[in-house]
Design a protein around this motif. Structure first.
Motif, PDB file in Angstrom:
ATOM      1  N   HIS A 183      54.764  83.774  68.232  1.00 57.62           N
ATOM      2  CA  HIS A 183      55.178  82.738  67.289  1.00 57.62           C
ATOM      3  C   HIS A 183      55.525  81.438  68.014  1.00 57.62           C
ATOM      4  O   HIS A 183      56.303  80.632  67.506  1.00 57.62           O
ATOM      5  CB  HIS A 183      56.355  83.232  66.458  1.00 57.62           C
ATOM      6  N   PRO A 235      60.646  84.226  63.675  1.00 57.07           N
ATOM      7  CA  PRO A 235      60.066  84.236  62.329  1.00 57.07           C
ATOM      8  C   PRO A 235      61.146  84.129  61.248  1.00 57.07           C
ATOM      9  O   PRO A 235      62.264  84.618  61.415  1.00 57.07           O
ATOM     10  CB  PRO A 235      59.366  85.600  62.263  1.00 57.07           C
ATOM     11  N   GLU A 274      62.346  83.013  70.600  1.00 52.81           N
ATOM     12  CA  GLU A 274      61.501  84.177  70.881  1.00 52.81           C
ATOM     13  C   GLU A 274      61.513  84.562  72.360  1.00 52.81           C
ATOM     14  O   GLU A 274      61.305  85.730  72.699  1.00 52.81           O
ATOM     15  CB  GLU A 274      60.070  83.891  70.420  1.00 52.81           C
TER      16      GLU A 274
END
Length: 568
Positions: free
Chosen positions: A67, A72, A90
């Protein structure tokens, strides 16, 4: 690895010293005890993390993440507290505790950011390392908030020097009395716009200074660590050892002695108190996976589980002698909870220095030490003061005049330098208020059977008046330096996001009003010491971690001396 215990405690479960926690202060306690020859058990509630081996994202580029380093939305929505933390993305996700993994109760908003692993939050800290001075150690006595510190700068100064030499701190000797100089590696360099802002501030404003930040990133090799390569990936863990962490520095030093036993996956339930001797004899531990309870024994116990968990352990250590928590004769355990006030920031754009740029991604900002209520710069509407972190950066892409994010014009724009931007973030001192506290739930427990922590804590009038001054004085300095489009921001997200929780087992001179004495001992249980943020009597406006390290090294030295005298 042979130094790690992973199973049930056996017959030989007695040590000279037990250290609870392996983060910034716990790692120092482990190193000092082991190097002084004591067989030492370190208990860590999180998993094991080995230096280099367990930094899975350290060498990844942004495009290698699924991502692109963003969390997310679904995971963000599941973690509304953690989502407020600036360092969570992340690439660092594996070092942070998710909201549902260790819940707590917010009677008033307090955002508790947790890192459960060997090394704790020393893997993710911001690495700013400023000494305190007597301006800070004497503040409570002078203005009447809190209780007087039982130490002064002269008591801790040699220990600052001791830990700085091992940690590796970059900086200049700036000669500012209320921000004492330390043992420094060569500093990082300011860029051209920062040098301009420094010159302007120091010319236009009496008693204000802008200096290069003092930080535990290494401009030179420190032992087998570093130097920093200015990659700006510190929060992922540095395989080069370019910054100080327990994993790269203190724990390896402890392992090298042969005196360390490390037990990860160990939630400390309570400290065992012997009423006949008036001493602690050991600790009760819950295995995080099997939930099995076991006991370990020692002559001395150091509590370094980070402020909230350290206080939780002490409060959960009840007996007929201490029905309200170990060493809590004063009733102050859990009270006087503090954090730093990072709610105010200022930013702007600068049109000059179009021919200037800089090398790499320097891991340290510049720093404006406290100037309010210092010398002649007095305020009558609030007490104490604040500092600033300031950084000037130049946009790597110039999109001016480009209508769409595609095509040849867009591609060419990416290779042109954009304009300069600068930002100041304030760091205000929070006063110690007795009513700002953590307590333990009488009904709810976590997955290990430990009572949930309840927070009842907020900023008050002094902090909000200071906050107004933070944004106004920041804007004033940027304007003087020629910035345009200056914007101020007060966000009021709540306490805890400074991740500098302090004060719930404070040091003091009087056992009736404090939990610990000037050597970080429990007043009432002399072989139990607390040297993490919970010991702090006030918060100052410097980053506190180097003070925790110095207090820890000092307390271990005292404890070992007392053990040799058979006083513990």
């Amino acid at each position: 690895m042979s130094y790690i215990i992973t199973g049930k405690a056996k017959a030989g479960n007695t040590y000279d010293a037990i250290v609870i926690g392996s983060g910034i202060s716990g790692g120092w306690a482990a190193k000092e005890f082991c190097e002084k020859g004591l067989k030492t058990l370190v208990l860590e509630r999180g998993r094991n993390v080995e230096h280099v081996k367990d930094y899975p994202t350290a060498m990844k580029e942004q495009w290698e993440f699924p991502h692109r380093m963003e969390i997310p939305p679904q995971i963000r929505n599941q973690n509304p507290i953690l989502d407020k933390c600036y360092a969570w993305n992340e690439s660092t996700d594996h070092f942070f505790v998710k909201d549902e993994e260790h819940p707590y109760i917010q009677k008033k908003p307090f955002h508790w950011i947790k890192g459960y692993q060997v090394g704790g939050k020393s893997l993710m800290w911001a690495r700013m390392t400023q000494r305190w001075s007597d301006l800070d150690f004497e503040a409570n006595a002078k203005d009447g908030y809190g209780v007087d510190w039982p130490i002064r700068y002269k008591d801790i100064a040699p220990w600052y020097s001791y830990v700085e030499k091992f940690v590796g701190v970059t900086g200049n000797k700036d000669g500012i009395p209320h921000l004492p100089d330390g043992e420094f590696l060569p500093p990082f360099e300011m860029n051209c716009l920062e040098k301009h802002v420094k010159a302007t501030i120091e010319e236009r404003f009496e008693e204000r200074h802008l200096i290069i930040g003092r930080r535990a990133n290494h401009t030179e090799r420190v032992g087998n660590r570093g130097p920093c390569m200015k990659r700006d990936r510190c929060y992922r863990g540095c395989p080069l050892g370019g910054y100080f962490s327990s994993n790269s520095a203190t724990i390896p030093a402890a392992i090298a002695t042969g005196n360390l036993t490390l037990r990860p996956d160990s939630v400390v339930h309570s400290i065992i108190y012997d009423e006949e001797s008036g001493k602690a004899t050991g600790v009760r531990v819950i295995d995080t996976h099997t939930k099995e309870m076991m006991e370990y024994y020692s002559k001395v116990v150091f509590v370094n589980a980070s402020t909230i968990n350290s206080t939780l352990i002490l409060m959960n250590s009840t007996s007929s002698r201490f029905p309200n928590g170990l060493g809590n004769d004063s009733g102050q355990l859990g009270k006087n909870l503090m954090d730093h006030n990072y709610e105010g920031a200022v930013s702007g754009q600068h049109d000059g220095f179009k021919d200037g740029y800089y090398d790499g991604k320097r891991p340290v900002a510049t720093y404006i030490p406290r100037f309010r209520n210092v010398g002649n710069d007095k305020r009558t509407d609030y007490v104490r003061g604040f500092s600033f972190s300031f950084e000037a950066l130049r946009s790597p892409g110039n999109m001016e005049g480009i209508d769409a994010p595609f095509g040849a014009d867009f591609k060419n724009g990416l290779f042109r330098l954009g304009s300069w931007h600068g930002g100041m973030g304030g760091m205000g001192e929070m006063l110690p208020y007795e009513e700002n506290q953590m307590t333990l739930s009488k009904e709810e427990t976590d997955q290990w059977g430990m009572p949930l922590v309840e927070f009842n804590c907020d900023f008050k009038d002094n902090e909000y008046k200071m906050l107004d001054d933070i944004v106004n004085s920041g804007a004033e300095m940027l304007e003087a330096a020629g910035f345009k489009n200056i914007k101020t921001r007060i966000r009021k997200k709540g306490i805890g996001l400074g991740i500098h929780e302090m004060g719930t087992a404070r040091m003091g001179r009087d056992p009736k009003t404090s939990v610990l004495n000037g050597n970080n001992q429990l007043h009432a249980v002399k072989n139990v010491f607390v040297t993490d943020g919970s010991c702090m009597t006030s918060g100052a406006c410097q980053n506190p971690s180097i003070t925790y390290m110095a207090l820890t090294a000092r307390a271990v030295d005292f404890a070992v001396s007392e053990l040799k005298k058979r006083n513990l």
